[in-house]
Design a protein around this motif. Sequence first.
Motif, short mmCIF file in Angstrom:
data_model
loop_
_atom_site.label_atom_id
_atom_site.label_comp_id
_atom_site.label_asym_id
_atom_site.label_seq_id
_atom_site.Cartn_x
_atom_site.Cartn_y
_atom_site.Cartn_z
N VAL A 55 30.42 8.48 2.63
CA VAL A 55 30.72 7.39 1.70
C VAL A 55 30.04 6.12 2.21
O VAL A 55 30.27 5.69 3.34
N CYS A 56 29.21 5.54 1.35
CA CYS A 56 28.40 4.40 1.79
C CYS A 56 29.04 3.07 1.38
O CYS A 56 29.52 2.92 0.26
N THR A 76 24.16 4.11 4.45
CA THR A 76 23.87 5.52 4.71
C THR A 76 22.36 5.76 4.77
O THR A 76 21.89 6.66 5.44
N CYS A 77 21.59 4.92 4.06
CA CYS A 77 20.14 5.15 4.03
C CYS A 77 19.43 4.57 5.25
O CYS A 77 18.24 4.78 5.42
N SER A 78 20.14 3.80 6.09
CA SER A 78 19.48 3.28 7.29
C SER A 78 19.27 4.44 8.26
O SER A 78 19.88 5.50 8.13
N GLU A 79 18.39 4.23 9.22
CA GLU A 79 18.12 5.31 10.18
C GLU A 79 19.41 5.73 10.87
O GLU A 79 19.62 6.89 11.17
N THR A 80 20.32 4.78 11.12
CA THR A 80 21.60 5.08 11.75
C THR A 80 22.43 5.99 10.84
O THR A 80 23.02 6.98 11.29
N ARG A 121 26.89 22.04 2.54
CA ARG A 121 26.72 21.19 1.36
C ARG A 121 26.87 19.74 1.84
O ARG A 121 27.76 19.45 2.64
N VAL A 122 26.01 18.85 1.33
CA VAL A 122 26.11 17.44 1.72
C VAL A 122 26.24 16.58 0.47
O VAL A 122 25.48 16.73 -0.49
N ILE A 123 27.23 15.71 0.50
CA ILE A 123 27.39 14.75 -0.60
C ILE A 123 27.26 13.35 -0.04
O ILE A 123 27.87 13.02 0.98
N VAL A 124 26.44 12.53 -0.68
CA VAL A 124 26.43 11.11 -0.36
C VAL A 124 26.96 10.37 -1.57
O VAL A 124 26.46 10.53 -2.68
N VAL A 156 26.47 11.22 -5.52
CA VAL A 156 27.48 10.61 -6.39
C VAL A 156 27.22 9.11 -6.39
O VAL A 156 27.14 8.49 -5.33
N ASN A 157 27.04 8.54 -7.56
CA ASN A 157 26.68 7.12 -7.65
C ASN A 157 27.93 6.26 -7.85
O ASN A 157 28.46 6.15 -8.95
#
Lengths: 442, 557
Positions: B10-11, B45-49, B65-68, B97-98
């Motif tokens: 979850v971002c 979540t999109c940062s390298e970290t 399975r991966v959900i972001v 998931v947006n």
Amino acid sequence: MNENTKNVMIIGGGIAGIQSSLDLGDMGYHVDLIEQEPCIGGRMAQLDKTLPTNDCSICILAPKLSDCFRHPNVKIHSLTQVQEISKNGRGFKVKLLKKARFVNEDSCINCGLCVEKCPMKVLDIFDMKMRKRKAIYIYYLQGVPAVMAIEKEKCLYLKNKNKEKKVCGFCSDVCEHDAIDFSQTDTNYTLESDAIIMASGSNQYDPTPLYTYGYKKFKNVITGLEYERMISASGPTEGHITRLSDNTHPKNIAFVQCVGSRDVNTNSYCSSICCTYSTKHAILSREHDEEMQSTIFYIDLRAGGKGFQKYIKRAKDEYGVKYVRGKIAEITIDENANPILHYEDLDTYEVKTKKVGFVILACAMIPTRNSGKLAKVLGVELDEFNFVKSSIDSPVNTNIPGIFACGSCLGPMDIPHSVINASGAAAKVSEYIRVQKGGNHG
Amino acid sequence: MDEIRIGVFVCHCGTNIAGFVDVASIEEYVKTLPHVVFTQRNLYTCSETGLLAIKNGIKENNLNRVIVAACTPRTHEPLFRGICSEMGLNPYFFEFVNIREQCSWVHQKEKEKATSKARDLVRMGVARAALLEPLEKFQIDVEPSTLIIGGGISGMSAASVLANQGFHVIIVEKDTELGGQLRNLHRLYPGDMDSQKMLSIREEILKNPKIEVHISSKIKNIDGYIGNFDITVLKGEKEIKFGVGTIIVATGTDVLKPKGLYNYDGKKVITQKELELLFKENQFNSKNIVMIQCVGSRNEERPYCSSICCMTAMKNARVIKEKNPDAEVFILNRDIYTSGTYQEEFYREARKMGVIFTRYNESKLPQVTEDSVIYYNESLKEDVEIKYDLVVLSTPLVTYHEESKKLSKMLKVPLDEFGFFLEAHVKLRPVDFSNDGIFVCGTCKWPANVPESISQGYAAASRVTRIISKDTFTVEGATAWIDQEKCIACEICLKKCPYKAITRDEEDRVIVRTVLCKCCGVCSTTCPEHAIDIRHYKDNQVESQITALLEEGEWIE
């Protein structure tokens, strides 16, 4: 690396350098991307939103940063500067200086434990010195490579390295990955490249010498880039518009155009991007606060890019932004530190004043001092404004065959223009190298 | 089948999401959902970290399975899918998931509803993820050649860079010669370069053995897909057919003829383009010239700024002043557009030479009478009359609307409201179309001056080189698929497919040409026999989402 692989060096890791790197990397060239800061990203990483779509800037940049970082053909050289260059056939030999990071790039996982322990506070340049960070730091949250760096001059351990008793070193003590390496030193190394792209970007004009505007004298007068950081969610005020005099929230903001541009005493050229970025600021200000009143003071409203006129109409119609034709003569303040603007309204030809809560100066884009130094090292000719000189029939060529340029080191320009001539420079590099190879593609 | 092990990330997206959606409660909620074995929140979540966190999550918890739950697949899906691939997981086991565009941004003022909607969306995502199936992307061969539609300066610049690299280029030009609008220009700013000098690139193009030029030719039909386009060109009566790997659209623009505006007659009241023709033919001899800016632009009908007209007017005013310093030149304008370094200097010099710039207000347009221009001067607050022997109208660049429309249909690429071609992303993909293998440069996408048109030509060449310097191109694995057992060959799908991706094969079966399929789902919804499955959006996958929504969802009014 295949020995037939051709190498390209790209100097500057802003959006232009990144785009050139990705294009050339995809074409199969090996790219050395040279960046003087600890992370790539450049000016675009500092922006909150981009216009005219109001896309979050870092959100659209971050995938590109990662693409660059994980591209098999792109190598990022952070904290690195060009020292010397010499001809090598049709290509070049470039001597580089990599500043010590004092953190091992391969072991650091950017967990942040070291930052918590570091006792030294330092003004954060990325946040336009509007807040403090630690002496060990990540350049910015989404920065790539995502590893810490230590600022040598501010680090207690490094400053007292020669003393008998160890001072500080908490970061090293707390690091679970043994990533801190105080023994690192600046290193010189040489790379060969078949072509070079200069993408060294631009700076914001410092308006302090324009004393009538009161920048630095009045706390509630700040620059466009400072405001950009202020309204950014990850910025020094976490996106809250805050007067620096009393930490209150202004309800009335003035945006002053052509600060340090279109002015023969400072920079005589037009900085191209300010009319529209101030419009963006005004729109975003209203999004932060429904009651916000914004006024943009301008000479000519310059909005020729795709969708820009519509953007201005939207600002007027939907966000209540007022545009006043008139150059600001002077800014004073009242007893509550409210800025008062003195100007001639060029629609009515009357001299007027306007009191606001906050003033944002739309300062010119200027060439960086480092671009000047770099141009000297490379032998690249500059124009009368110290931007890289190009001509109308070869817009991304420099005077040196094999050295090309893109982005705002060529002159003030916005993101799409930077991206366009970044790709354009990549094409010219590929042409230069392939013609050299004989240009045969079956 | 292996146990399904879902990881959900979850971002916060800084405060973009976390400022409006209660992300901590989302994480807690996700933990209660079936198959979820791992959850984590990330600042970005999109940062390298963040990406490292996903990698570790997969490794340490055996996720399959991966959900972001973050932002939009438009910009970020390739990145997260790439991370899954890196960790040895099929990229189609990734589910996006947006909760930013669909929750925090649109419900900024109703945080509880934003959070409750985010809960629903994540629950739907988890339901779907459990049913995802692995898919393979596939490779197609790429013909190392390019079709350039339009032989103006932008198209020629692209052609020259590509041909010099050894790629085969075909230029199709509708006119009788190459050169486009450049042929109509007299001089170029700054430096007053003669446009003829720049036109000499034409000889290079014609001499280059790698470039094939078809003049007086039009595109009749375009079929195929990236790497393998089939082109039909109509040259006079003759049809020419060939194949290319990529296409660059460089069809340029026209200059507006200001019919019915300011008594335009082409003689005493002319356009800048006509003025340049007078210069070229040495026919110019006027002494009192009034130029009017923004004629037919920045108005209701055409609310855009054509961006080149101010410089064009100044360039021509300077030519007049050089020929005859005593000539009077007025430029009536609304805002002078001279952005950039040399442009502003050019403006300053024009003023020094005695060109008079004066402003008119859009609410009180100037009037052109038999021998004078009357305009309202705001500083004097009265009408001012200027005698003229020549009025020059600065009109904007306008699209070849009908031709562009036809071409846009053939290429399946969009136009904007004014008929300019619409690029994939205004900021970061300025010369790409969202359709693979097709690019755009020059004024057909927005008014641009000569150096900008050249840069764009080069840029398009770069984007093309990325593709044709390799033998193959990888295309999307998620496509439609027709179950031949169920298909009754009614051909409804074949007619409905907007991408012409459905066809009959040699055995007369109705099949999907997968490279052309954009996975839009039209065929599947129109099929009366339910014979078409959309891979990655299969019925059971979509139904599971709907069921998940209805099971627990709270209806939001």
